[in-house]
Write a protein that holds these residues in place. Sequence first.
Motif: not given
Length: 210
Positions: A68-70, A91-95, A164-166, A201-202
Amino acid sequence: MRLPDAELPSEEKSYAAPETHPSRVWLERILHDENDVEAWMGLAAAYEGMASEWQSWVSTQTHYLDPVADALARIGSIERAVEIGPGTGEATRLVATRARLVAAVDSSPAMMSRAPVLPNVRWLVGDARSLPIESGWADLVVGLNAVPSFQEINRVCAPAGRVLWANSFGPDTPLYVEPARFVGLLGPEWAGVARRVGFGEWCIAERRQS
Ligand SMILES: C[S@@+](CC[C@H](N)C(=O)[O-])C[C@H]1O[C@@H](n2cnc3c(N)ncnc32)[C@H](O)[C@@H]1O
């Protein structure tokens, strides 16, 4: 679809046969028939039951968020994101660092009760099959280790929006949809790129220009 060689961390990881994981069995049923109510209910109930251990389990998983970060680094800043199945919000924190506003929709109140309070995130208890989101609202639809409703992703994603699906563990992820299959299930107007990062993977998809 571009999928370069794996960039695997040097640590070892062992897995059980993912195709027999109960979540994978529910997921495959959903991918074959989005109207399989029993499969959707079974999956949602399974994760509701995992809520009390989820955060501590995730904290033991190295490289969990790397894909997700990438991917978000490629996507840059956006206005509005919808995250499907955020669970406890890792992941929400990153989004939330990339989007001005995030709507995070999960069927599990128990999962979301453990999610962080973030000023630009609205936590919504809801179903991936009927997202409480206006049509065309999202510049980005995100899912990490999540279950997709392709009808709903198509509905809420803006015409020039992206998806974005990871996953965190590649094909060993219980809720795994191979990137080319994911883009195919979105529909013929979609095209995507994919990349392996960490153990996962993303895939980033967008509608082709007509
Ligand atoms: C494998 S967990 C992933 C959670 C988080 N994204 C992560 O990677 O840690 C799947 C999530 O999907 C949610 N979920 C299951 N069925 C759902 C549905 N029908 N609608 C919305 N969320 C659902 C579960 O409650 C759970 O939080």
